[in-house]
Motif scaffolding. Structure first.
Motif, PDB file in Angstrom:
ATOM      1  N   TYR A   1       0.863  -1.173   0.000  1.00  0.00           N
ATOM      2  CA  TYR A   1       0.000   0.000   0.000  1.00  0.00           C
ATOM      3  C   TYR A   1       0.901   1.225   0.000  1.00  0.00           C
ATOM      4  CZ  TYR A   1      -4.869   1.420   0.774  1.00  0.00           C
ATOM      5  OH  TYR A   1      -6.139   1.871   0.617  1.00  0.00           O
TER       6      TYR A   1
ATOM      7  N   GLN B   1      -1.588   5.928  -2.350  1.00  0.00           N
ATOM      8  CA  GLN B   1      -2.866   5.233  -2.219  1.00  0.00           C
ATOM      9  C   GLN B   1      -3.559   5.600  -0.905  1.00  0.00           C
ATOM     10  OE1 GLN B   1      -1.016   1.364  -2.905  1.00  0.00           O
ATOM     11  NE2 GLN B   1      -2.582   0.970  -4.464  1.00  0.00           N
ATOM     12  N   ILE B   2      -2.795   5.653   0.174  1.00  0.00           N
ATOM     13  CA  ILE B   2      -3.365   6.021   1.475  1.00  0.00           C
ATOM     14  C   ILE B   2      -3.877   7.462   1.426  1.00  0.00           C
ATOM     15  CG2 ILE B   2      -2.811   6.453   3.905  1.00  0.00           C
ATOM     16  CD1 ILE B   2      -0.781   4.125   3.677  1.00  0.00           C
ATOM     17  N   HIS B   3      -3.068   8.362   0.887  1.00  0.00           N
ATOM     18  CA  HIS B   3      -3.444   9.767   0.782  1.00  0.00           C
ATOM     19  C   HIS B   3      -4.734   9.921  -0.040  1.00  0.00           C
ATOM     20  CE1 HIS B   3      -2.838  14.107   0.644  1.00  0.00           C
ATOM     21  NE2 HIS B   3      -3.049  14.049  -0.667  1.00  0.00           N
ATOM     22  N   ASN B   4      -4.783   9.282  -1.198  1.00  0.00           N
ATOM     23  CA  ASN B   4      -5.965   9.389  -2.063  1.00  0.00           C
ATOM     24  C   ASN B   4      -7.197   8.787  -1.406  1.00  0.00           C
ATOM     25  OD1 ASN B   4      -4.645  10.770  -4.087  1.00  0.00           O
ATOM     26  ND2 ASN B   4      -4.086   8.920  -5.200  1.00  0.00           N
ATOM     27  N   GLN B   5      -7.033   7.696  -0.686  1.00  0.00           N
ATOM     28  CA  GLN B   5      -8.165   7.094   0.018  1.00  0.00           C
ATOM     29  C   GLN B   5      -8.718   8.071   1.056  1.00  0.00           C
ATOM     30  OE1 GLN B   5      -7.236   3.604   2.296  1.00  0.00           O
ATOM     31  NE2 GLN B   5      -9.370   3.155   2.721  1.00  0.00           N
ATOM     32  N   HIS B   6      -7.846   8.745   1.783  1.00  0.00           N
ATOM     33  CA  HIS B   6      -8.287   9.727   2.774  1.00  0.00           C
ATOM     34  C   HIS B   6      -8.976  10.916   2.092  1.00  0.00           C
ATOM     35  CE1 HIS B   6      -5.407   8.310   6.202  1.00  0.00           C
ATOM     36  NE2 HIS B   6      -6.157   7.353   5.713  1.00  0.00           N
ATOM     37  N   ARG B   7      -8.425  11.380   0.981  1.00  0.00           N
ATOM     38  CA  ARG B   7      -9.046  12.486   0.236  1.00  0.00           C
ATOM     39  C   ARG B   7     -10.434  12.087  -0.274  1.00  0.00           C
ATOM     40  NH1 ARG B   7      -7.331  17.645  -0.031  1.00  0.00           N
ATOM     41  NH2 ARG B   7      -8.086  17.701  -2.143  1.00  0.00           N
ATOM     42  N   ASN B   8     -10.566  10.856  -0.759  1.00  0.00           N
ATOM     43  CA  ASN B   8     -11.849  10.379  -1.272  1.00  0.00           C
ATOM     44  C   ASN B   8     -12.896  10.270  -0.165  1.00  0.00           C
ATOM     45  OD1 ASN B   8     -10.878  10.209  -3.876  1.00  0.00           O
ATOM     46  ND2 ASN B   8     -10.306   8.060  -3.706  1.00  0.00           N
ATOM     47  N   GLN B   9     -12.456  10.173   1.090  1.00  0.00           N
ATOM     48  CA  GLN B   9     -13.381  10.123   2.221  1.00  0.00           C
ATOM     49  C   GLN B   9     -13.725  11.523   2.727  1.00  0.00           C
ATOM     50  OE1 GLN B   9     -11.664   7.514   5.170  1.00  0.00           O
ATOM     51  NE2 GLN B   9     -11.966   5.711   3.902  1.00  0.00           N
TER      52      GLN B   9
END
Length: 58
Positions: A31, A35-43
């Motif tokens: 990971y 990917q972690i950053h984008n997942q947080h932004r998408n939330q």
């Protein structure tokens, strides 16, 4: 080695004093920080709230 990033952040509030250090381990084996950053932004968050991201060498 510290690598620079090209990540975009939402609104951030500066902290005045560090009260604790948290070590977080994602459940996924591979990971990336992006990917972690984008997942947080998408939330709807400002982005990953990490000052440093440590990655094991392959």
């Amino acid at each position: 080695m510290i690598k620079p990033t090209i990540l975009r952040w939402g609104n951030l509030t500066p902290i005045r004093k560090v009260r604790r250090i948290i070590i977080h381990h994602p459940a996924a084996v591979r990971y990336s920080y992006l990917q972690i950053h984008n997942q947080h932004r998408n939330q709807g968050w400002s982005g990953a709230g990490y000052n440093y991201y440590l990655q094991k060498k392959p």
